[in-house]
Design an enzyme around this catalytic site. Structure first.
Site, PDB file in Angstrom:
ATOM      1  N   GLY A  12       0.835  -1.201   0.000  1.00  0.00           N
ATOM      2  CA  GLY A  12       0.000   0.000   0.000  1.00  0.00           C
ATOM      3  C   GLY A  12       0.867   1.247   0.000  1.00  0.00           C
ATOM      4  O   GLY A  12       1.916   1.311  -0.644  1.00  0.00           O
ATOM      5  N   GLN A  13       0.402   2.249   0.743  1.00  0.00           N
ATOM      6  CA  GLN A  13       1.073   3.557   0.747  1.00  0.00           C
ATOM      7  C   GLN A  13       2.527   3.461   1.214  1.00  0.00           C
ATOM      8  O   GLN A  13       3.427   3.959   0.553  1.00  0.00           O
ATOM      9  CB  GLN A  13       0.327   4.497   1.710  1.00  0.00           C
ATOM     10  N   ARG A  91      -4.291   4.676  17.278  1.00  0.00           N
ATOM     11  CA  ARG A  91      -3.597   3.493  16.753  1.00  0.00           C
ATOM     12  C   ARG A  91      -4.178   2.230  17.370  1.00  0.00           C
ATOM     13  O   ARG A  91      -4.270   1.195  16.739  1.00  0.00           O
ATOM     14  CB  ARG A  91      -2.090   3.591  17.025  1.00  0.00           C
ATOM     15  N   HIS A 178       4.875   3.740  20.711  1.00  0.00           N
ATOM     16  CA  HIS A 178       4.572   4.579  19.551  1.00  0.00           C
ATOM     17  C   HIS A 178       3.147   5.099  19.693  1.00  0.00           C
ATOM     18  O   HIS A 178       2.201   4.564  19.139  1.00  0.00           O
ATOM     19  CB  HIS A 178       4.710   3.735  18.276  1.00  0.00           C
TER      20      HIS A 178
END
Ligand code: APR
Length: 311
Positions: A12-13, A91, A178
């Site tokens: 993907g990206q 997230r 994160h």
């Protein structure tokens, strides 16, 4: 000498930028893998890159596939498979969907590339790298997560912007999970050797730290239907390069702590030496009381997320 083989799971990206950077830096041949429904687009991306090579120029074979047999013998596997955030999502909201994906990917990587150094990028990062490690049974040196290099890059970029200096001369690190509890360390950040605390006042430093903690969310809001992709790809390539070239760079990685910083059996961002042996060493930074309390908070958050993987 044979070229190294870099397998990118998820085309993907982020996956496509990883392919571009790996090829441009001539780190090895690249295999870009996605689900069968997206086999044509990844084959297209690979072919497009192949045709970019003479203009750049670079020598690297790039192939697209949905067949895991094509990753056989990979030296490095970078995993971005899964879904990204949309505005309003944390997230952690990705956990259950991406956990299923990571477990499936771990089974395939264990079967087809059992010797590969694995870098997980999929979010929520600390939980996903923990899940990969548990499922694959790979040695801890062979598995890590990319987050700290990105968080540190954001910190360095914002400091450089504030001071109007080169990013290259801003040195520092960000510890922990994160997410919004990550711990930038201003006390240990320097600009051309000068302590950051001598260059900026406490309020400005805190403003930059806060922007760093929320940098991913700032981008999710701007993009509208996805998350950051240039910067995560660039950060992951720093780790790939250090491993493949045995550069032994000291980089913040999500690594398995077994007693370091008093943390037991948890993947979390800590400074590591990354070389041919994978995660060769974890460095323990002497922290002051304030930093220790911030680390304790981020550990608690990451532990809650890991508990969902166990549960
Ligand atoms: N195997 C291989 N690829 C998969 C699988 C799977 N089992 N499941 C999903 N994918 C693919 C998707 O088809 C998609 O092409 O993973 C790709 C993910 O790409 P994007 O949706 O464009 O997401 P991206 O922006 O690249 O982010 C990927 O990294 O930083 C994290 O939060 C981010 O979890 C997200 C991940």
């Amino acid at each position: 000498m044979n070229r190294k083989k870099i397998a990118l799971i998820g085309g993907g990206q982020i996956g496509q930028i990883l392919a571009l950077l790996a090829a441009q830096q001539e780190l090895g041949d690249v295999v870009l893998l996605d689900i069968p429904e997206l086999e044509h687009p990844v084959k297209g991306k690979a072919l497009d890159l192949l045709q970019m090579a003479p203009a750049d120029p670079f020598d690297a074979k790039v192939t697209g596939t949905s067949d895991y047999r094509d990753i056989a013998g990979a030296d490095v596997v970078v995993i971005t498979a899964g879904i990204p955030r949309k505005p309003g999502m944390s997230r952690e909201d990705l956990l259950s969907t991406n956990l299923t994906v990571i477990r499936a990917v771990a089974d395939e990587v264990r079967t087809h590339a059992p010797k590969a150094f694995v870098i997980v990028v999929t979010n929520p990062l600390d939980a996903m790298v923990y899940a990969f490690h548990k499922r694959s049974g790979f040695p801890k040196q062979q598995v890590c997560g990319m987050a700290g290099v990105l968080d540190t890059a954001r910190w360095r970029a914002f400091v450089a912007l504030e001071l109007d200096v080169s990013v290259e001369d801003v040195s520092g690190t960000v510890l922990g999970g994160h997410g919004p509890t990550m711990v930038p360390l201003p006390r240990l950040t320097t600009v051309g050797g000068v302590p950051l605390t001598a260059l900026l006042d406490a309020a400005t430093i805190e403003r930059i730290a806060q922007r760093t903690r929320e940098a991913g969310t700032e981008l999710v809001k701007l993009y509208g239907k996805g998350s950051a992709f240039f910067s995560p790809a660039g950060a992951a390539m720093v780790m790939v390069e250090s491993y493949l070239k045995d550069r032994k760079r000291v980089l913040p990685c999500a690594a398995l702590c077994q007693g370091e910083y008093g943390i037991q059996d948890l993947f979390i961002g800590v400074p590591c030496r990354v070389g041919a042996g994978g995660i060769e060493k974890i460095y323990e930074i002497p922290l002051d009381d304030h930093e220790r309390s911030l680390l304790a908070k981020t550990v608690e958050t990451v532990r809650e997320s890991a508990a969902e993987v166990d549960g």
